[in-house]
Design an enzyme around this catalytic site. Structure first.
Site, mmCIF file in Angstrom:
data_model
loop_
_atom_site.group_PDB
_atom_site.id
_atom_site.type_symbol
_atom_site.label_atom_id
_atom_site.label_comp_id
_atom_site.label_asym_id
_atom_site.label_seq_id
_atom_site.Cartn_x
_atom_site.Cartn_y
_atom_site.Cartn_z
ATOM 1 N N ASP A 116 -4.568 8.636 3.280
ATOM 2 C CA ASP A 116 -3.976 7.338 3.739
ATOM 3 C C ASP A 116 -5.161 6.807 5.251
ATOM 4 O O ASP A 116 -5.439 7.609 5.676
ATOM 5 C CB ASP A 116 -2.911 7.077 4.327
ATOM 6 C CG ASP A 116 -1.915 5.714 4.597
ATOM 7 O OD1 ASP A 116 -2.092 4.715 3.800
ATOM 8 O OD2 ASP A 116 -0.771 5.518 4.537
ATOM 9 N N GLU A 117 -5.144 5.257 5.224
ATOM 10 C CA GLU A 117 -5.650 4.588 6.223
ATOM 11 C C GLU A 117 -7.489 5.357 6.626
ATOM 12 O O GLU A 117 -7.052 5.922 6.952
ATOM 13 C CB GLU A 117 -5.043 4.816 7.911
ATOM 14 C CG GLU A 117 -3.568 5.067 7.419
ATOM 15 C CD GLU A 117 -3.335 2.811 7.691
ATOM 16 O OE1 GLU A 117 -4.439 2.047 7.606
ATOM 17 O OE2 GLU A 117 -1.906 2.645 7.871
ATOM 18 N N ARG A 120 -0.142 -10.475 10.733
ATOM 19 C CA ARG A 120 1.425 -9.837 11.000
ATOM 20 C C ARG A 120 2.180 -10.944 10.754
ATOM 21 O O ARG A 120 3.622 -10.650 10.383
ATOM 22 C CB ARG A 120 1.456 -9.392 12.790
ATOM 23 C CG ARG A 120 0.336 -7.885 12.752
ATOM 24 C CD ARG A 120 0.485 -7.284 11.798
ATOM 25 N NE ARG A 120 -0.648 -7.160 10.893
ATOM 26 C CZ ARG A 120 -1.373 -6.200 9.330
ATOM 27 N NH1 ARG A 120 0.081 -5.541 10.012
ATOM 28 N NH2 ARG A 120 -1.423 -6.412 9.382
ATOM 29 N N LYS A 134 1.020 -1.254 -0.400
ATOM 30 C CA LYS A 134 -0.065 -0.052 0.344
ATOM 31 C C LYS A 134 0.418 1.410 -0.604
ATOM 32 O O LYS A 134 0.486 2.119 -0.491
ATOM 33 C CB LYS A 134 -0.597 -0.283 1.201
ATOM 34 C CG LYS A 134 -1.976 1.550 1.429
ATOM 35 C CD LYS A 134 -2.025 1.608 3.024
ATOM 36 C CE LYS A 134 -0.892 1.789 3.403
ATOM 37 N NZ LYS A 134 -1.329 2.533 4.679
ATOM 38 N N THR A 135 1.478 1.393 0.952
ATOM 39 C CA THR A 135 2.656 2.349 1.124
ATOM 40 C C THR A 135 3.235 3.081 -0.550
ATOM 41 O O THR A 135 3.453 4.304 -0.837
ATOM 42 C CB THR A 135 3.468 2.162 2.423
ATOM 43 O OG1 THR A 135 2.776 2.218 3.172
ATOM 44 C CG2 THR A 135 4.745 3.854 2.385
ATOM 45 N N GLN A 176 -9.520 -3.830 8.215
ATOM 46 C CA GLN A 176 -8.264 -3.851 8.807
ATOM 47 C C GLN A 176 -8.887 -2.517 9.530
ATOM 48 O O GLN A 176 -8.123 -1.881 10.095
ATOM 49 C CB GLN A 176 -7.266 -3.366 8.243
ATOM 50 C CG GLN A 176 -6.143 -4.237 8.300
ATOM 51 C CD GLN A 176 -4.630 -4.605 7.043
ATOM 52 O OE1 GLN A 176 -4.219 -4.247 8.407
ATOM 53 N NE2 GLN A 176 -4.176 -4.204 5.947
#
Length: 757
Positions: A220-221, A613, A33-34, A251
């Site tokens: 973002d987020e 994770r 994503k980033t 998430q």
């Protein structure tokens, strides 16, 4: 740019190249994503020749904004400083300072934090003749925050569209609170966002100016935005509609702080022409872990739907481990970590997750016994947490009445009206008499006429008398070898500490209560394992444990095992992950289950975050019996375990059951206890202070007590100087005493003497 584009997958390329009009990028866990977001911004600047000053990128932390800005700077030939990549609150703060006069504020307005907001609320309640015991100030603050999170401000024209009970007495407090803020030329955090909403509504020309300023807006987020932030985004992009939001509804785990998953789910309602791009290829985890996590999250109904996949190898099966109790569970985790280390894996590759901070205690104990170095990420080690140290300070004082350091810590905890000035008077008198602080206070309480020179009001004297009598009662019980669990409960309740935390009702206080329950469990377990257990022996055991831990970490190898809540793990990745305490009423938490399907789905998303994770291997553990506040609770395995695709997991049991592993889920009784188990917790983020620059001191200005020197204080005993500032009569020293407590003294007043090395 073309070289970098060649390294991206088709979905990532589409997300970068589709620049005009509204775009929603649904970025699954570990999908790059980033990288996609910074590449999109770089593409706008380098290829489309958009000035960095015409781009606004909003996220939720200064750290994330800084990291993305640095990555973009390394990718473009333009000055990245012109790019507005910042947090929502920082952006709104700058905007309001620029336009403050429109709202009757001055540009130097103050931003109030929670403690300052609470002070205003307490003042308002007092004005109405209402005590904090009748109406909890935090309840009022929660109401005010919830009003602002949904984007409401007093005077909105569309007032009827908001789900607010305007007849609620708390609404009156909200109105008065806003007036007090305005009179003080102040804004709170929620007010930064709604302040801009109000500004744009009242002054459309200001809104247009900012719409014209920013050609492209990126968020973002996005799954973490609240309704007020969503409305801000709409107002900023209303004319051009060049907005790109990046998030993952799977998430979305922060509803308790205002995040609204509907911002993702309802995107098409507000932007019918929105282009939805899904990043579904996972680069982080094994194929088996991805399939296991996907089989769980697919049960949620509140989602857009993604089919995560990966080209990574299948890897090992996910191991679900049944343990007889939480002690066995922690031992299993520690043993497995030792095994991994012997196999060549560094400790830094390993992480242990839990639902609430209080669960770390048992795991920490097990790691210390194995001399495994660890760090608590986004939190504090169990025995270093404030509430634990407070109660243990009471216990230390019971065991050792001469422990003046312990008394100085808790003399005003909870508040007894004994401030720093009053404490200083008492300490100075104790030094003058060459007695302990408690001894001097006892003399003062018994013979107040002899201490007229120490000016303390009647309320303080009464508080001191009650505290002294409580400590004396506890000392008598300790001498009679009363079980430490009984003394613990007496300390907890008769000091008022428990009621003090319970009345606060914010998330932090609920987590502290949970930690104190866990301390009660630790004491109870100590009683069961040690014959003739006393409070003295318990304090000795944990002190030695912590001393051994410090030695092992000093002499240990590089790297530490990471311990954290699942909330704190979001955005991180580790080759080896242990998700512990996966039981009903723990994970999912009973508080979430009280919220019905919505709460259960958010807990499932949290479990999905925990699973994704892991890169190579994932262990999921649960305990058939878990001790909570001295009582064993039988919660049974979490419902989420049954939702994992059976072909992705192996079930096994530790000692205490049969030793063999088996591939299918064992039979479970359906009548397990539904008793409450834990509180939800709010992640706390560590803030590291900048390193203090080293100052070369001139020879003629040597500190009397330089850093590292060993000293003795008449009242508090021996310690080590951690820091020295100033010289001569202005010298200030910070000392760490033998029990770990730190205190600061002015050298010209403090009864200090240097010890020989």
């Amino acid at each position: 740019m073309s070289d970098r584009m060649a390294e991206l997958n088709p979905s990532q390329k589409e997300a970068i190249l589709h620049t005009d009009g509204p775009v929603m990028i649904l970025a699954g866990a570990g999908s790059g994503k980033t990288r996609t977001l910074v590449s999109r911004i770089s593409y706008l600047i380098e290829e489309k020749r958009v000035s960095p000053s015409r781009i606004l990128a909003l996220t939720f932390s200064n750290k994330a904004a800084k990291e993305m800005r640095e990555r973009i700077a390394s990718m473009i030939s333009y000055d990245a400083n012109a790019l507005q990549m910042t947090t929502f609150h920082a952006f709104c703060s700058r905007l309001l300072r620029s336009e403050a006069n429109y709202l009757g504020l001055s540009r130097n307005f103050t931003i109030y934090d929670t403690s300052e907001s609470k002070s205003i609320v307490k003042t308002l309640l007092n004005r109405h003749g209402i005590s904090p015991k009748e109406v909890n100030p935090y309840d009022v603050l929660h109401f005010i925050d919830s009003v602002k999170n949904i984007g409401y401000y007093d005077g909105r024209a569309d007032k009827s569209e908001f789900d607010i009970d305007f007849s609620d007495p708390f609404y009156k407090y909200y109105e008065e609170y806003e007036l007090e803020l305005h009179k003080a030329n102040a804004v709170d955090f929620g007010g930064l966002i709604v302040g801009v909403l109000k500004l744009f509504a009242l002054f459309p020309e200001v809104q247009k100016r900012y719409q014209d300023r920013f050609e492209y807006i990126l968020i973002d987020e996005y799954q973490d935005t609240n309704r007020a932030q969503f409305e801000l985004m709409k107002l900023l992009c209303e004319s051009r509609r060049n907005v790109c939001v990046v998030g993952d509804e799977d998430q979305s785990i922060y509803s308790w702080r205002g995040a609204d998953i509907k911002n993702i789910l309802d995107m098409e309602e507000f932007f019918p022409e929105v282009k939805i791009i899904k990043l579904e290829q996972n680069y982080r985890s094994s194929s088996t872990i991805i399939e296991a996590a996907t089989s769980v999250i697919s049960r949620n109904s509140l989602r857009k739907g993604k089919s995560m996949w990966t080209e990574n190898p299948d890897g090992e099966l996910v191991t679900i481990v049944e343990n007889a109790d939480d002690r066995k569970e922690s031992q299993f985790v520690a043993d497995k970590i030792v095994e991994l280390k012997k196999g060549g894996s560094p400790y830094s590759d390993m992480a242990v997750f839990y639902r609430t901070n209080s669960q770390s205690r048992m795991i920490e104990d097990a790691l210390r016994l194995k001399n495994i170095p660890y760090r608590v990420v986004g939190g504090v080690k169990f025995y270093e947490r404030k509430e634990i140290k407070d109660i243990l300070a009471y216990a230390r004082l019971v065991v050792n009445p001469k422990d003046s350091l312990a008394l100085s810590r808790i003399i005003n905890v909870p508040a007894r009206g004994i401030g720093a000035t009053s404490l200083r008077k008492l300490e100075d008198e104790a030094v003058r008499q060459n007695s302990s602080l408690l001894e001097m206070m006892s003399h003062l309480s018994d013979n107040p006429e002899n201490y007229s020179h120490i000016r303390l009001n009647a309320k303080i004297k009464s508080s001191l008398k009650q505290l002294i009598e409580l400590i004396q009662d506890l000392q008598i019980l300790e001498e009679k070898k009363t079980p430490p669990s009984f003394l613990f409960e007496k300390i907890l309740h008769e000091t008022g500490y428990w009621d003090f935390l319970k009345a606060t009702k914010d998330y932090e206080s609920l987590a502290r209560l949970d930690n104190l329950k866990e301390l009660g469990s630790a004491i109870k377990q100590f009683e069961e394992s040690v014959q003739d257990a006393t409070l003295t022996l318990f304090l000795e055991s944990i002190t030695l444990d912590q001393t051994n831990e410090e030695v092992s970490q000093e002499n240990g190898e590089a790297g530490e095992v990471s311990l954290m809540t699942v909330h704190g793990a979001k955005g991180l990745e580790f080759p080896y992950v242990f998700v512990t305490g996966v039981e009903e009423n723990v994970f999912p938490s009973y508080r979430a289950l009280d919220e019905g399907e919505y709460g259960e789905e958010e807990e499932r998303r949290l479990f999905y975050v925990a699973m994704t994770r892991a890169m190579k291997k994932l262990w999921i553990t649960f305990a058939c019996g878990r001790m909570l506040f001295g009582q064993i609770k039988f919660n049974g395995p979490s419902r989420y375990l049954n939702e994992i695709n059976p072909k992705c997991v192996e079930w096994t049991r530790t000692e205490g059951f049969r030793s063999q592993s088996y591939q299918s889920k064992p039979d479970w009784e359906d009548d397990y206890s539904q008793e409450s188990q834990s509180y939800d917790d709010m992640p706390v983020y560590q803030v590291r202070a900048p390193a203090t620059p080293k100052i070369e001191k001139k020879p003629e200005k040597q500190a009397r007590y330089p850093k590292g020197s060993r000293v003795s204080h008449t009242l508090y005993g021996e310690g080590t100087v951690l820091e020295t500032t100033g010289f001569g009569t202005d010298e200030i020293v910070t000392i760490k005493f033998s029990d770990g407590a730190k205190k600061k003294f002015a050298v010209k007043y403090a009864p200090l003497s240097e010890l020989a090395h």
